[in-house]
Design a protein around this motif. Structure first.
Motif, PDB file in Angstrom:
ATOM      1  N   THR A  35      -8.574   1.192   6.221  1.00  0.00           N
ATOM      2  CA  THR A  35      -9.859   0.570   5.914  1.00  0.00           C
ATOM      3  C   THR A  35     -10.705   1.471   5.020  1.00  0.00           C
ATOM      4  O   THR A  35     -11.314   1.018   4.042  1.00  0.00           O
ATOM      5  CB  THR A  35     -10.614   0.257   7.218  1.00  0.00           C
ATOM      6  OG1 THR A  35      -9.825  -0.636   8.016  1.00  0.00           O
ATOM      7  CG2 THR A  35     -11.959  -0.381   6.932  1.00  0.00           C
ATOM      8  N   GLU A 184      -0.139  -1.399   4.525  1.00  0.00           N
ATOM      9  CA  GLU A 184      -0.416  -2.700   5.149  1.00  0.00           C
ATOM     10  C   GLU A 184      -1.901  -2.811   5.501  1.00  0.00           C
ATOM     11  O   GLU A 184      -2.548  -3.839   5.262  1.00  0.00           O
ATOM     12  CB  GLU A 184       0.426  -2.869   6.416  1.00  0.00           C
ATOM     13  CG  GLU A 184       1.918  -3.052   6.153  1.00  0.00           C
ATOM     14  CD  GLU A 184       2.331  -4.508   6.057  1.00  0.00           C
ATOM     15  OE1 GLU A 184       1.433  -5.379   5.901  1.00  0.00           O
ATOM     16  OE2 GLU A 184       3.530  -4.772   6.116  1.00  0.00           O
ATOM     17  N   TYR A 185      -2.447  -1.749   6.070  1.00  0.00           N
ATOM     18  CA  TYR A 185      -3.854  -1.781   6.451  1.00  0.00           C
ATOM     19  C   TYR A 185      -4.763  -1.784   5.221  1.00  0.00           C
ATOM     20  O   TYR A 185      -5.831  -2.410   5.235  1.00  0.00           O
ATOM     21  CB  TYR A 185      -4.191  -0.622   7.379  1.00  0.00           C
ATOM     22  CG  TYR A 185      -3.894  -0.923   8.824  1.00  0.00           C
ATOM     23  CD1 TYR A 185      -4.578  -1.937   9.492  1.00  0.00           C
ATOM     24  CD2 TYR A 185      -2.927  -0.217   9.521  1.00  0.00           C
ATOM     25  CE1 TYR A 185      -4.310  -2.235  10.821  1.00  0.00           C
ATOM     26  CE2 TYR A 185      -2.642  -0.512  10.853  1.00  0.00           C
ATOM     27  CZ  TYR A 185      -3.343  -1.517  11.499  1.00  0.00           C
ATOM     28  OH  TYR A 185      -3.074  -1.813  12.813  1.00  0.00           O
ATOM     29  N   ASP A 187      -4.035  -3.234   2.355  1.00  0.00           N
ATOM     30  CA  ASP A 187      -3.987  -4.613   1.857  1.00  0.00           C
ATOM     31  C   ASP A 187      -4.803  -5.551   2.738  1.00  0.00           C
ATOM     32  O   ASP A 187      -5.458  -6.478   2.236  1.00  0.00           O
ATOM     33  CB  ASP A 187      -2.536  -5.091   1.787  1.00  0.00           C
ATOM     34  CG  ASP A 187      -1.793  -4.538   0.584  1.00  0.00           C
ATOM     35  OD1 ASP A 187      -2.405  -3.803  -0.216  1.00  0.00           O
ATOM     36  OD2 ASP A 187      -0.581  -4.832   0.446  1.00  0.00           O
ATOM     37  N   ARG A 188      -4.784  -5.320   4.040  1.00  0.00           N
ATOM     38  CA  ARG A 188      -5.538  -6.175   4.944  1.00  0.00           C
ATOM     39  C   ARG A 188      -7.045  -6.007   4.732  1.00  0.00           C
ATOM     40  O   ARG A 188      -7.809  -6.979   4.804  1.00  0.00           O
ATOM     41  CB  ARG A 188      -5.171  -5.843   6.394  1.00  0.00           C
ATOM     42  CG  ARG A 188      -5.906  -6.678   7.431  1.00  0.00           C
ATOM     43  CD  ARG A 188      -5.478  -6.325   8.840  1.00  0.00           C
ATOM     44  NE  ARG A 188      -4.096  -6.685   9.109  1.00  0.00           N
ATOM     45  CZ  ARG A 188      -3.511  -6.554  10.296  1.00  0.00           C
ATOM     46  NH1 ARG A 188      -4.199  -6.038  11.314  1.00  0.00           N
ATOM     47  NH2 ARG A 188      -2.258  -6.915  10.471  1.00  0.00           N
TER      48      ARG A 188
END
Length: 227
Positions: A35, A184-185, A187-188
């Motif tokens: 994040t 992954e985080y 992109d999220r």
């Protein structure tokens, strides 16, 4: 250590399985890093990554996922693997010594609030320790992927993901898992981070738009005629 009846694969998988249980506690750290990194990159910041040997390959893998993509298409994100700058690295090593090959690049490319991620199975590489010092002096957030902590690199960085295994191969394998989960985080979190970055630019003064026709006169003089 393998026994006479234990194959190399089984022995390796046993070591990996032993490391997996404590490694699961890394979830919250990777989520928070993802994040934070998404916010940095969406706001025009940069990720600098470095490592030696197998960790250099891991570092370059990470930057490839960010500049390219992990799974779904999205805008490219600014990430540089410092060891991949071979001409700069060899010139710095020749002129200043190998301990400075990453630190000098950190001083050149890093800006306050950028992220520096250093990867090391031992956590004791002198050139990574020098890079961490340079990063902190320049106001970068310094993170590390290492083997078991405590270790010097973990102490030199603001935060560390330390894999609790004495086997460097297992450490590198879980660093690769960490790379994929971190991306992954990122992109999220990226859509929300881009929205925040976009909102922050609303209302900022922009440079005046120059309107008109530019005429080049004999002798190289220029005159702008209003359109």
């Amino acid at each position: 250590m393998t026994t006479a009846t234990e194959g190399l694969l089984d022995a390796h998988l046993t070591l990996l399985a032993e490391a997996l249980l404590p490694y699961r506690s890394s979830e919250q750290l990777l989520a928070r890093w993802g994040t934070e990194l998404a916010g940095t990159l969406a706001g025009g910041g940069r990720l600098l990554v470095a490592g030696n040997g197998g960790s250099a390959a891991e570092a370059q893998h990470l930057t490839a996922e960010l500049v390219g993509k992990l799974r779904d298409d999205r805008q490219p994100l600014s990430a540089i693997a410092l060891h991949a700058e071979t001409s700069a690295m060899t010139a710095i090593g020749n002129d200043y010594g190998y301990d400075e090959v990453f630190a000098r690049q950190v001083r050149a490319h890093g800006r306050r609030d950028d992220v520096l991620l250093l990867m090391s199975t031992s956590g004791a590489s002198a050139n990574l320790l020098a890079a961490a010092r340079a990063g902190r002096e320049a106001g970068l957030r310094c993170w590390a992927f290492t083997g078991p902590a405590p270790n010097p690199l973990a102490d030199a960085c603001h935060e560390v993901l330390a894999v609790a295994s004495p086997e460097s191969q297992v450490v590198q394998e879980l660093h690769l898992v960490s790379t994929h989960v971190l991306c992954e985080y990122v992109d999220r979190a990226l859509p929300a981070a881009l929205a925040v970055a976009g909102a922050a630019t609303v209302g900022r003064p922009t440079a005046p738009v120059r309107a008109g026709v530019e005429v080049v006169l004999d002798g190289g003089d220029r005159r702008v005629e209003a359109g």
